[in-house]
Design an enzyme around this catalytic site. Structure first.
Site, PDB file in Angstrom:
ATOM      1  CE  LYS A 215      -4.284  -0.354   1.994  1.00 22.69           C
ATOM      2  NZ  LYS A 215      -5.302  -0.544   3.192  1.00 22.69           N
TER       3      LYS A 215
ATOM      4  CB  THR B 170     -15.540   2.650  14.762  1.00 18.98           C
ATOM      5  OG1 THR B 170     -15.735   4.030  13.859  1.00 18.98           O
ATOM      6  CG2 THR B 170     -17.015   2.847  15.603  1.00 18.98           C
TER       7      THR B 170
ATOM      8  CG  PHE C 183     -29.156   7.745   5.804  1.00 21.26           C
ATOM      9  CD1 PHE C 183     -28.435   8.601   5.346  1.00 21.26           C
ATOM     10  CD2 PHE C 183     -28.494   6.627   6.094  1.00 21.26           C
ATOM     11  CE1 PHE C 183     -27.340   8.736   5.168  1.00 21.26           C
ATOM     12  CE2 PHE C 183     -27.021   6.346   5.974  1.00 21.26           C
ATOM     13  CZ  PHE C 183     -26.397   7.530   5.295  1.00 21.26           C
ATOM     14  CG  LEU C 184     -36.210   8.479   5.616  1.00 23.50           C
ATOM     15  CD1 LEU C 184     -37.400   9.437   5.817  1.00 23.50           C
ATOM     16  CD2 LEU C 184     -36.663   7.366   6.571  1.00 23.50           C
ATOM     17  CG  HIS C 185     -32.750   6.918  -0.567  1.00 16.59           C
ATOM     18  ND1 HIS C 185     -33.700   7.632  -1.183  1.00 16.59           N
ATOM     19  CD2 HIS C 185     -32.146   7.627  -0.224  1.00 16.59           C
ATOM     20  CE1 HIS C 185     -33.403   8.868  -1.157  1.00 16.59           C
ATOM     21  NE2 HIS C 185     -32.354   9.023  -0.826  1.00 16.59           N
TER      22      HIS C 185
ATOM     23  N   GLY D  41     -25.262  -2.387   4.022  1.00 14.00           N
ATOM     24  CA  GLY D  41     -24.152  -3.301   3.961  1.00 14.00           C
ATOM     25  C   GLY D  41     -22.833  -2.146   4.491  1.00 14.00           C
TER      26      GLY D  41
ATOM     27  CB  CYS E  29     -19.034   1.635   9.457  1.00 15.66           C
ATOM     28  SG  CYS E  29     -17.392   1.693   9.081  1.00 15.66           S
TER      29      CYS E  29
HETATM   30  P1  NAD Z   1      -8.931  -0.097   6.334  1.00 20.73           P
HETATM   31  O1  NAD Z   1      -9.194  -1.348   6.615  1.00 20.73           O
HETATM   32  O2  NAD Z   1      -9.523   0.312   5.070  1.00 20.73           O
HETATM   33  O3  NAD Z   1      -7.640   0.487   6.744  1.00 20.73           O
HETATM   34  C1  NAD Z   1      -6.856   0.101   8.234  1.00 20.73           C
HETATM   35  C2  NAD Z   1      -5.445   0.186   7.639  1.00 20.73           C
HETATM   36  O4  NAD Z   1      -4.587  -0.031   8.968  1.00 20.73           O
HETATM   37  C3  NAD Z   1      -5.189  -0.928   6.633  1.00 20.73           C
HETATM   38  O5  NAD Z   1      -4.481  -0.581   5.724  1.00 20.73           O
HETATM   39  C4  NAD Z   1      -4.012  -1.638   7.798  1.00 20.73           C
HETATM   40  O6  NAD Z   1      -2.949  -2.275   6.881  1.00 20.73           O
HETATM   41  C5  NAD Z   1      -3.647  -0.742   8.793  1.00 20.73           C
HETATM   42  N1  NAD Z   1      -3.097  -1.174   9.846  1.00 20.73           N
HETATM   43  C6  NAD Z   1      -3.383  -2.094  10.515  1.00 20.73           C
HETATM   44  N2  NAD Z   1      -2.599  -2.158  11.921  1.00 20.73           N
HETATM   45  C7  NAD Z   1      -1.821  -1.174  11.549  1.00 20.73           C
HETATM   46  C8  NAD Z   1      -0.644  -1.116  12.328  1.00 20.73           C
HETATM   47  N3  NAD Z   1      -0.310  -1.365  13.586  1.00 20.73           N
HETATM   48  N4  NAD Z   1       0.162  -0.062  11.839  1.00 20.73           N
HETATM   49  C9  NAD Z   1       0.120   0.572  10.844  1.00 20.73           C
HETATM   50  N5  NAD Z   1      -0.967   0.338   9.932  1.00 20.73           N
HETATM   51  C10 NAD Z   1      -1.803  -0.565  10.669  1.00 20.73           C
HETATM   52  O7  NAD Z   1     -10.207   0.356   7.586  1.00 20.73           O
HETATM   53  P2  NAD Z   1     -10.948   1.750   7.320  1.00 20.73           P
HETATM   54  O8  NAD Z   1     -12.322   1.272   6.656  1.00 20.73           O
HETATM   55  O9  NAD Z   1     -10.141   2.817   7.076  1.00 20.73           O
HETATM   56  O10 NAD Z   1     -11.433   1.905   8.900  1.00 20.73           O
HETATM   57  C11 NAD Z   1     -10.786   2.230  10.090  1.00 20.73           C
HETATM   58  C12 NAD Z   1     -11.574   2.438  11.064  1.00 20.73           C
HETATM   59  O11 NAD Z   1     -12.357   3.609  10.996  1.00 20.73           O
HETATM   60  C13 NAD Z   1     -12.413   1.465  11.659  1.00 20.73           C
HETATM   61  O12 NAD Z   1     -12.591   1.632  13.159  1.00 20.73           O
HETATM   62  C14 NAD Z   1     -13.792   2.105  11.123  1.00 20.73           C
HETATM   63  O13 NAD Z   1     -14.971   1.495  11.736  1.00 20.73           O
HETATM   64  C15 NAD Z   1     -13.631   3.441  11.268  1.00 20.73           C
HETATM   65  N6  NAD Z   1     -14.642   4.275  10.405  1.00 20.73           N
HETATM   66  C16 NAD Z   1     -14.515   3.707   8.928  1.00 20.73           C
HETATM   67  C17 NAD Z   1     -15.208   4.617   7.971  1.00 20.73           C
HETATM   68  C18 NAD Z   1     -15.313   4.110   6.588  1.00 20.73           C
HETATM   69  O14 NAD Z   1     -16.080   4.706   5.834  1.00 20.73           O
HETATM   70  N7  NAD Z   1     -14.655   3.084   6.042  1.00 20.73           N
HETATM   71  C19 NAD Z   1     -15.747   5.747   8.217  1.00 20.73           C
HETATM   72  C20 NAD Z   1     -15.729   6.229   9.850  1.00 20.73           C
HETATM   73  C21 NAD Z   1     -15.151   5.344  10.702  1.00 20.73           C
HETATM   74  C1  UGA Z   2     -21.645   5.129   6.956  1.00 21.68           C
HETATM   75  C2  UGA Z   2     -22.125   6.484   7.958  1.00 21.68           C
HETATM   76  O1  UGA Z   2     -23.180   7.046   6.739  1.00 21.68           O
HETATM   77  C3  UGA Z   2     -21.142   7.451   7.899  1.00 21.68           C
HETATM   78  O2  UGA Z   2     -21.329   8.553   8.912  1.00 21.68           O
HETATM   79  C4  UGA Z   2     -19.991   6.711   8.910  1.00 21.68           C
HETATM   80  O3  UGA Z   2     -18.930   7.546   9.298  1.00 21.68           O
HETATM   81  C5  UGA Z   2     -19.493   5.527   8.258  1.00 21.68           C
HETATM   82  O4  UGA Z   2     -20.844   4.554   8.000  1.00 21.68           O
HETATM   83  C6  UGA Z   2     -18.675   4.747   9.105  1.00 21.68           C
HETATM   84  O5  UGA Z   2     -18.809   4.660  10.261  1.00 21.68           O
HETATM   85  O6  UGA Z   2     -17.860   3.750   8.430  1.00 21.68           O
HETATM   86  P1  UGA Z   2     -20.804   4.326   4.579  1.00 21.68           P
HETATM   87  O7  UGA Z   2     -21.084   3.057   5.481  1.00 21.68           O
HETATM   88  O8  UGA Z   2     -19.739   4.777   3.801  1.00 21.68           O
HETATM   89  O9  UGA Z   2     -21.176   5.327   5.881  1.00 21.68           O
HETATM   90  O10 UGA Z   2     -22.153   4.691   3.723  1.00 21.68           O
HETATM   91  P2  UGA Z   2     -23.735   5.095   3.889  1.00 21.68           P
HETATM   92  O11 UGA Z   2     -23.875   6.052   2.792  1.00 21.68           O
HETATM   93  O12 UGA Z   2     -23.862   5.397   5.203  1.00 21.68           O
HETATM   94  O13 UGA Z   2     -24.460   3.541   3.316  1.00 21.68           O
HETATM   95  C7  UGA Z   2     -24.495   2.538   4.313  1.00 21.68           C
HETATM   96  C8  UGA Z   2     -25.398   1.586   3.794  1.00 21.68           C
HETATM   97  O14 UGA Z   2     -26.747   1.826   3.967  1.00 21.68           O
HETATM   98  C9  UGA Z   2     -25.203   1.255   2.324  1.00 21.68           C
HETATM   99  O15 UGA Z   2     -25.382  -0.053   2.137  1.00 21.68           O
HETATM  100  C10 UGA Z   2     -26.237   2.048   1.548  1.00 21.68           C
HETATM  101  O16 UGA Z   2     -26.805   1.622   0.446  1.00 21.68           O
HETATM  102  C11 UGA Z   2     -27.428   1.781   2.443  1.00 21.68           C
HETATM  103  N1  UGA Z   2     -28.383   2.879   2.439  1.00 21.68           N
HETATM  104  C12 UGA Z   2     -27.978   4.245   2.992  1.00 21.68           C
HETATM  105  C13 UGA Z   2     -29.744   2.590   2.288  1.00 21.68           C
HETATM  106  O17 UGA Z   2     -29.983   1.492   1.948  1.00 21.68           O
HETATM  107  N2  UGA Z   2     -30.601   3.685   2.071  1.00 21.68           N
HETATM  108  C14 UGA Z   2     -30.404   4.972   2.661  1.00 21.68           C
HETATM  109  O18 UGA Z   2     -31.285   5.758   2.612  1.00 21.68           O
HETATM  110  C15 UGA Z   2     -28.877   5.151   2.899  1.00 21.68           C
END
Ligand code: NAD
Ligand code: UGA
Length: 434
Positions: A35, A122, A252-254, A260, A263
């Site tokens: 990466k 999270t 978020f009412l679709h 999925g 998160c």
């Molecule tokens: P991700 O899997 O895309 O990325 C995590 C990264 O951390 C990976 O690249 C992994 O190699 C790296 N990693 C793990 N252990 C490590 C270490 N010790 N040192 C260095 N790198 C390390 O995960 P993500 O989707 O970015 O989610 C991260 C956190 O943020 C989760 O807790 C998730 O719930 C939260 N979160 C995610 C989203 C989202 O939209 N994906 C939104 C809000 C919050």
């Molecule tokens: C969601 C939250 O919206 C973010 O605020 C949060 O930071 C994130 O999770 C997280 O903690 O990772 P995300 O999962 O990227 O973000 O996407 P969303 O747009 O929330 O959609 C989540 C799922 O709900 C999707 O499968 C989407 O299709 C579905 N969805 C969303 C519906 O079926 N109907 C809606 O009206 C909205």
């Protein structure tokens, strides 16, 4: 400010790039050497609109760099953010905190000057206390402060969400950490994004409560949509009719195939477990988790029903595989359960997704990935719109119908008008509409 970001995934990379864009000096650290190598060559390891240009701009401006080495990256840093994954723990659904704690141990080994340790991953309530405990085994209390700063960005809209957030939540009881966090987020504060300071445990819970509430809203409208089908009402009009009430809100009412993603599924489960452990069960969240799980396979059965009750030896094309548009993320995508239900029922499944096929092909090896939606639909008995990518919103329906052997169009995202589809000769099934 000088910042280290541990984890260059969806959250770490976006946050790091945006902080650099505000003018901070940021190094993103990841254990995944491939990466980091890609990032050094300006190749994005994920698909996120707008990310590549921000990364490029800030690397060229020498504000953003990438590394696999935490110790050297921490030199001179004011803050280190932990943005590693917190997936569901195998077996019990609690959040797996092993990555967070491993990163914390590394921080404890590496720091050379006082630093603010910020959990952006999270994490369940109380994780900040555990992080503090791990650090305090190696460091004096004046060398660090632990802050919770949950992230609310959505994939596919991550840059905009990060730069224009509804709020920034900062959980800390430490004045020094408060000052550092205020300075880091100052550019947003000037844009009038509210900075909400809370206790650390409160900040941790705000994140789970927000995701659970949004998941509940989606699940609520999905159940209403089932009822609409039974009683001859239209869920889109119901959504509009209730969403115009400001107390409810239109977002978020679709109705769709169930939520999925990386998160909502894991976070609702983890919150449910925290609540059970604390003898304060969240029955609404428990119901949401159960209803949503059942819905994904139920959508597969809905497709079978729309195709005269049997898909044995029929060809079905799935349009869209990712859990939502504008991402390549396949984690917990409804398409996985839908494809499996159709395959179990004897169907041959093809698929097209603009960005998700690279990851999807390993998750669903029995599904044949095609190069375009029209190619996937050629000689198909049915087409299922699973994800509402823009590329599927204005299909040439007559052409589609001409390419297909059968006539079933099942639209699980309600992106078409039933009357328009009728004109093309296709037989249309949607969600929560007559
Ligand atoms: P991700 O899997 O895309 O990325 C995590 C990264 O951390 C990976 O690249 C992994 O190699 C790296 N990693 C793990 N252990 C490590 C270490 N010790 N040192 C260095 N790198 C390390 O995960 P993500 O989707 O970015 O989610 C991260 C956190 O943020 C989760 O807790 C998730 O719930 C939260 N979160 C995610 C989203 C989202 O939209 N994906 C939104 C809000 C919050
Ligand atoms: C969601 C939250 O919206 C973010 O605020 C949060 O930071 C994130 O999770 C997280 O903690 O990772 P995300 O999962 O990227 O973000 O996407 P969303 O747009 O929330 O959609 C989540 C799922 O709900 C999707 O499968 C989407 O299709 C579905 N969805 C969303 C519906 O079926 N109907 C809606 O009206 C909205």
């Amino acid at each position: 400010m000088k910042i280290a970001m541990i984890g260059a995934g969806y959250v770490g990379l976006v946050s790091g790039a945006c902080f650099a864009d505000f003018g901070h000096e940021v190094v993103c650290v990841d254990k995944d050497a491939s990466k980091i190598e890609k990032l050094r060559q300006n190749v994005m390891p994920i698909y996120e609109p707008g990310l590549a240009s921000i990364v490029k701009r800030n690397v060229e401006g020498e504000r953003l760099s990438f590394s696999t080495e935490l110790a050297e990256s921490l030199e001179g840093c004011d803050a280190v953010f932990i943005a590693v994954g917190t997936p569901s723990r195998r077996g019990d659904g609690h959040a797996d905190l092993s990555y967070v704690y491993a990163a914390t141990e590394e921080i404890a080994e590496s720091i050379t000057k006082p630093i603010v340790v910020v959990t952006k991953s999270t994490v369940p309530v109380g994780t900040g206390d555990e992080v503090e405990l791990i650090l305090s085994k190696k460091l004096n209390s004046d060398q660090f402060a632990v802050v919770s700063n949950p992230e609310f960005l959505r994939e596919g809209a991550a840059i905009d969400d990060f730069k224009r957030p509804d709020r920034i939540v900062i959980g800390t009881e430490d004045d020094r950490a408060r000052a550092v966090m205020s300075e880091i987020y100052r550019p947003l504060f000037l844009n009038e994004s509210p900075l909400l300071f809370t206790g650390r445990r409160t900040a941790e819970l705000i994140k789970y409560a927000a995701n659970a509430f949004l998941a509940t809203k989606i699940t609520f409208i999905n159940e209403i949509s089932d009822l609409c089908e039974k009683v001859g009402a239209d869920v889109q009009e119901v959504s509009r009719g209730i969403g115009l009430d400001n107390r409810i809100g239109a977002k978020f009412l679709h109705a769709g195939p169930g939520y999925g993603g990386s998160c909502f599924p894991k976070d609702t489960l983890a919150l449910m477990k925290t609540a059970q452990d604390n003898e304060s069960p969240l029955r609404i969240v428990e119901a949401v988790v159960q209803v949503n799980d059942q819905r994904k396979r139920a959508m597969g059965r809905k497709v079978i029903q729309a195709m005269s009750g049997s898909v044995r030896d029929k060809k079905i094309a799935l349009f869209g595989l990712t859990f939502k548009p504008n991402t390549d993320d396949m984690r917990d995508a409804p398409s996985i359960a839908i494809a499996q239900t159709l395959i179990d029922a004897g169907a041959n499944v093809t698929a097209y997704d603009p960005e998700g096929m690279e990851l999807a092909k390993d998750i669903m090896p029995a599904v044949e990935m095609m190069e375009s939606s029209y190619q996937a639909a050629t000689e198909a008995d049915g087409v299922v719109i699973v994800t509402e990518w823009d590329a599927f919103r204005a299909l040439d329906l007559k052409k589609l119908s001409g390419l297909m052997t059968g006539k079933a169009l099942i639209d699980l995202r309600n992106i078409y008008d039933p009357q328009d589809v009728a004109k093309s000769g296709l037989e249309y099934t949607s969600v929560g509409r007559a």
